[in-house]
Motif scaffolding. Structure first.
Motif, PDB file in Angstrom:
ATOM      1  N   ILE A  50       0.912  -1.184  -0.023  1.00 41.45           N
ATOM      2  CA  ILE A  50       0.002  -0.114   0.131  1.00 41.45           C
ATOM      3  C   ILE A  50       0.797   1.207  -0.192  1.00 41.45           C
ATOM      4  O   ILE A  50       0.553   2.051  -0.974  1.00 41.45           O
ATOM      5  N   PHE A  51       1.740   1.405   0.859  1.00 39.34           N
ATOM      6  CA  PHE A  51       2.686   2.390   1.049  1.00 39.34           C
ATOM      7  C   PHE A  51       3.911   2.568   0.264  1.00 39.34           C
ATOM      8  O   PHE A  51       4.508   1.746  -0.047  1.00 39.34           O
ATOM      9  N   HIS A  52       4.288   3.853  -0.111  1.00 35.67           N
ATOM     10  CA  HIS A  52       5.569   4.092  -0.934  1.00 35.67           C
ATOM     11  C   HIS A  52       6.626   3.793   0.019  1.00 35.67           C
ATOM     12  O   HIS A  52       7.905   3.333  -0.348  1.00 35.67           O
ATOM     13  N   SER A  53       6.485   4.264   1.235  1.00 33.82           N
ATOM     14  CA  SER A  53       7.773   4.185   2.161  1.00 33.82           C
ATOM     15  C   SER A  53       7.358   2.942   3.252  1.00 33.82           C
ATOM     16  O   SER A  53       6.457   3.051   3.922  1.00 33.82           O
ATOM     17  N   LYS A  54       8.503   2.351   3.621  1.00 38.16           N
ATOM     18  CA  LYS A  54       8.534   1.351   4.568  1.00 38.16           C
ATOM     19  C   LYS A  54       8.233   2.035   6.039  1.00 38.16           C
ATOM     20  O   LYS A  54       8.136   1.446   6.769  1.00 38.16           O
ATOM     21  N   TRP A  55       8.631   3.240   6.174  1.00 38.46           N
ATOM     22  CA  TRP A  55       8.599   3.996   7.299  1.00 38.46           C
ATOM     23  C   TRP A  55       7.301   3.898   7.731  1.00 38.46           C
ATOM     24  O   TRP A  55       6.691   4.196   9.043  1.00 38.46           O
ATOM     25  N   VAL A  56       6.379   4.524   6.661  1.00 39.47           N
ATOM     26  CA  VAL A  56       5.052   4.412   7.069  1.00 39.47           C
ATOM     27  C   VAL A  56       4.400   3.123   7.520  1.00 39.47           C
ATOM     28  O   VAL A  56       3.599   3.185   8.380  1.00 39.47           O
ATOM     29  N   THR A  57       4.896   2.258   6.746  1.00 44.09           N
ATOM     30  CA  THR A  57       4.324   0.840   7.327  1.00 44.09           C
ATOM     31  C   THR A  57       4.595   0.598   8.800  1.00 44.09           C
ATOM     32  O   THR A  57       3.974   0.090   9.790  1.00 44.09           O
ATOM     33  N   LEU A  58       6.274   0.792   8.872  1.00 44.96           N
ATOM     34  CA  LEU A  58       6.671   0.779  10.472  1.00 44.96           C
ATOM     35  C   LEU A  58       5.786   1.445  11.342  1.00 44.96           C
ATOM     36  O   LEU A  58       5.628   1.102  12.649  1.00 44.96           O
ATOM     37  N   THR A  59       5.181   2.630  11.094  1.00 48.36           N
ATOM     38  CA  THR A  59       4.695   3.342  12.048  1.00 48.36           C
ATOM     39  C   THR A  59       2.978   2.469  12.202  1.00 48.36           C
ATOM     40  O   THR A  59       2.792   2.633  13.396  1.00 48.36           O
ATOM     41  N   GLY A  60       2.370   2.167  11.133  1.00 49.40           N
ATOM     42  CA  GLY A  60       1.443   1.229  11.263  1.00 49.40           C
ATOM     43  C   GLY A  60       1.495   0.130  12.136  1.00 49.40           C
ATOM     44  O   GLY A  60       0.572  -0.264  13.029  1.00 49.40           O
ATOM     45  N   ILE A  61       2.623  -0.386  12.150  1.00 51.96           N
ATOM     46  CA  ILE A  61       2.910  -1.811  12.729  1.00 51.96           C
ATOM     47  C   ILE A  61       3.104  -1.360  14.465  1.00 51.96           C
ATOM     48  O   ILE A  61       2.643  -1.977  15.264  1.00 51.96           O
ATOM     49  N   CYS A  62       3.773  -0.348  14.656  1.00 49.04           N
ATOM     50  CA  CYS A  62       3.890   0.453  15.744  1.00 49.04           C
ATOM     51  C   CYS A  62       2.456   0.572  16.387  1.00 49.04           C
ATOM     52  O   CYS A  62       2.158   0.224  17.647  1.00 49.04           O
ATOM     53  N   LEU A  63       1.503   1.204  15.934  1.00 45.25           N
ATOM     54  CA  LEU A  63       0.084   1.692  16.326  1.00 45.25           C
ATOM     55  C   LEU A  63      -0.626   0.271  16.568  1.00 45.25           C
ATOM     56  O   LEU A  63      -1.441   0.187  17.472  1.00 45.25           O
ATOM     57  N   LEU A  64      -0.393  -0.739  15.497  1.00 46.34           N
ATOM     58  CA  LEU A  64      -0.956  -1.950  15.913  1.00 46.34           C
ATOM     59  C   LEU A  64      -0.208  -2.941  17.280  1.00 46.34           C
ATOM     60  O   LEU A  64      -1.007  -3.477  18.019  1.00 46.34           O
ATOM     61  N   ALA A  65       1.097  -2.482  17.245  1.00 48.26           N
ATOM     62  CA  ALA A  65       1.748  -3.292  18.475  1.00 48.26           C
ATOM     63  C   ALA A  65       1.235  -2.744  19.826  1.00 48.26           C
ATOM     64  O   ALA A  65       1.216  -3.399  20.842  1.00 48.26           O
ATOM     65  N   LEU A  66       0.941  -1.640  19.822  1.00 49.73           N
ATOM     66  CA  LEU A  66       0.838  -0.544  21.014  1.00 49.73           C
ATOM     67  C   LEU A  66      -0.708  -0.612  21.342  1.00 49.73           C
ATOM     68  O   LEU A  66      -1.188  -0.124  22.374  1.00 49.73           O
ATOM     69  N   ASN A  67      -1.619  -0.865  20.388  1.00 46.65           N
ATOM     70  CA  ASN A  67      -3.156  -0.786  20.795  1.00 46.65           C
ATOM     71  C   ASN A  67      -3.545  -1.718  21.911  1.00 46.65           C
ATOM     72  O   ASN A  67      -3.530  -2.880  21.851  1.00 46.65           O
ATOM     73  N   PRO A  68      -4.071  -0.939  22.868  1.00 43.54           N
ATOM     74  CA  PRO A  68      -4.532  -1.683  24.011  1.00 43.54           C
ATOM     75  C   PRO A  68      -5.596  -2.593  23.661  1.00 43.54           C
ATOM     76  O   PRO A  68      -5.607  -3.830  24.513  1.00 43.54           O
ATOM     77  N   VAL A  69      -6.509  -2.646  22.927  1.00 39.44           N
ATOM     78  CA  VAL A  69      -7.424  -3.584  22.647  1.00 39.44           C
ATOM     79  C   VAL A  69      -6.881  -4.746  21.973  1.00 39.44           C
ATOM     80  O   VAL A  69      -7.335  -5.991  22.353  1.00 39.44           O
TER      81      VAL A  69
END
Length: 481
Positions: free
Chosen positions: A108-127
């Protein structure tokens, strides 16, 4: 090793540690876990395709694989071990979802840094952390939905071959047996692919395994389960279905967003919504039309299913939508002035980080239900002459843990029939003189009013020889003269 791969490993490791903390803590099962756990322990493999006790519905292969894990680990007679093993599949899927998002993000994303940010939000999501150490299939839903989304985004009929379509079709055919939520992604994906008329033969090859599996699934499981649970499901979820005029859709969406990002300190829900909308517009502008269509059609089919009262449009039941939301949230980093996107996103990422820090510091993790501890106390102290009184809502907890203790004492249920103007107090008054254990681990009322009413009655009308309370749970040893 590339820098982004090192950061990827670090993020996944952090997500793993957060989830592992909950799994190792191994808190007592709460009501829904206990209800599903009882079915896994006490029903045979074929029964798991039929009606489940305690108004439970779950993907059959999720239950079967879990039951097999309990068998091969010999956990049927080990209470702590069994709780741990039952939670293993959600834990594994919760962690694999982080890896799967990497592959989806790279499509989806042009930059792997965007993907990494998404994974970070996924990893830290309380639910998502919570459901990674809870015996329910919602963590599996997220993982399976990410697989389905990746496959749908990866299909290119111009470069594909029959073998690849058979493989993809077979995987898609299997997913709904483990996850109800993945079905909506699959349906949306096929609707999206139907607009591409590059190679009808390959489309048919992809569709056939899914169609055959869907027919068997509907015939062997879905229709039977729906017919046997329809009344109870409609009653329980009555306020969580989308109305035909869509009048409550905004309210439900707001409630769902609040739930998806609950327990995150200092997080502005308005900012989250603005980022989602902005990310959606940027995705359209970026010509990622397959993703846009799959997103819209997933939301649409889910809404229609809810309007038909086939599937609740509510919180944990639609947890598989969180990756979509995160994709659009982090898409804001793709704006030309990316530094502005970073600043905006920091107001979402920092609160997630604060939650993770606070979670790691927690000394005791619980889900508000102490049924396992209460059963241990009863088993150690109960005499054959004493009666166990169970309030409405705690029966699943008791019977799940009694699978291990096998108490044979007489049981009384306090379940008021409100059409007959019954109350908890009026039912307690009917108990004859004697010795009782009041087992109250769970209350359907969010303010625990039923347990409070029974506890107050016991205080005024009997002699309490033992009492322990924690969060909503209460255990009382009572003598009535």
């Amino acid at each position: 090793m590339k820098k982004e791969h090192i950061i990827l490993i670090l993020i996944i490791l952090i997500g793993f540690i957060l989830r592992l903390k909950g799994l190792i803590e191994n808190p007592p099962f709460w009501h829904d876990e206990a209800a599903l756990g009882w079915n896994v322990l006490n029903k045979n493999y074929s029964d798991l395709f039929g009606k489940l006790r305690f108004l439970q519905i779950a993907p059959p292969m999720f239950l079967i694989l879990t039951k097999f894990l309990v068998f091969i680990t010999n956990s049927y007679s080990h209470i702590y071990q069994c709780d741990f093993v039952l939670r293993l599949i959600p834990f594994i899927c919760g962690n694999l979802s982080l890896i799967m998002f990497w592959y989806v993000g790279n499509k989806i994303f042009h930059s792997k840094w965007v993907t990494l940010t998404g994974i970070c939000l996924l990893a830290l999501n309380p639910v998502l952390i919570n459901y990674s150490y809870e015996f329910k299939p919602y963590s599996v839903d997220v993982f399976c939905s990410l697989i389905a989304l990746y496959i749908m985004l990866n299909i290119n009929f111009k470069n594909a071959n029959t073998k690849l379509m058979v493989i993809y079709g077979s995987i898609l055919a299997i997913l709904p047996w483990f996850s109800f939520g993945s079905s909506f992604i699959i349906i949306a994906g096929f609707m999206t692919l139907s607009f591409k008329r590059d190679n009808p033969k390959l489309f048919t090859t992809l569709l056939m395994p899914v169609a055959i599996s869907a027919f068997i699934y509907l015939k062997c499981f879905v229709i039977k389960s729906y017919l046997s649970n329809a009344h109870g499901m409609l009653s329980f979820w009555q306020t969580e279905f989308v109305t035909k005029d869509l009048s409550n859709l905004t309210q439900l969406n707001t409630q769902n967003l609040q739930y998806f990002f609950s327990n995150i300190p200092h997080l502005s829900l308005l900012l989250v919504i603005l980022c989602i909308i902005t990310g959606f517009i940027l995705t359209i502008k970026d010509s990622k039309l397959s993703l846009v269509l799959i997103s819209i059609l997933t939301f649409s089919t889910l809404t229609v299913a809810s309007m038909m009262k086939l599937y609740p449009y509510s919180r944990r039941m639609i947890l598989f939508l969180i990756p979509f939301l995160i994709i659009y949230i982090v898409k804001i980093l793709d704006i030309k002035k990316w530094i502005i996107g970073c600043i905006i996103l920091s107001f979402i990422l920092i609160p997630h980080t604060i939650f993770a820090y606070n979670f790691i510091k927690l000394k005791n993790i619980n889900k508000g239900d102490y049924s396992r501890t209460m059963m241990q106390i009863i088993d150690k102290n109960i005499t054959p002459q004493e009666t166990i009184v169970i309030n409405e809502g705690s029966n699943a907890d008791f019977f799940y843990y009694n699978t291990f203790y096998k108490l044979q004492n007489k049981i009384e249920y306090i379940k008021p029939n409100h059409t007959k103007n019954e109350t908890n107090s009026s039912l307690m008054k009917r108990l004859p003189p004697g010795k009782y254990w009041l087992f109250m681990s769970y209350d359907y009322n969010t303010k625990f009013k039923n347990i409070q009413e029974i506890t107050n009655w016991a205080d005024k009308n009997g002699k309490i020889t033992f009492k322990t309370q924690a969060t909503q749970s209460a255990l009382i040893r009572l003598v009535l003269d």
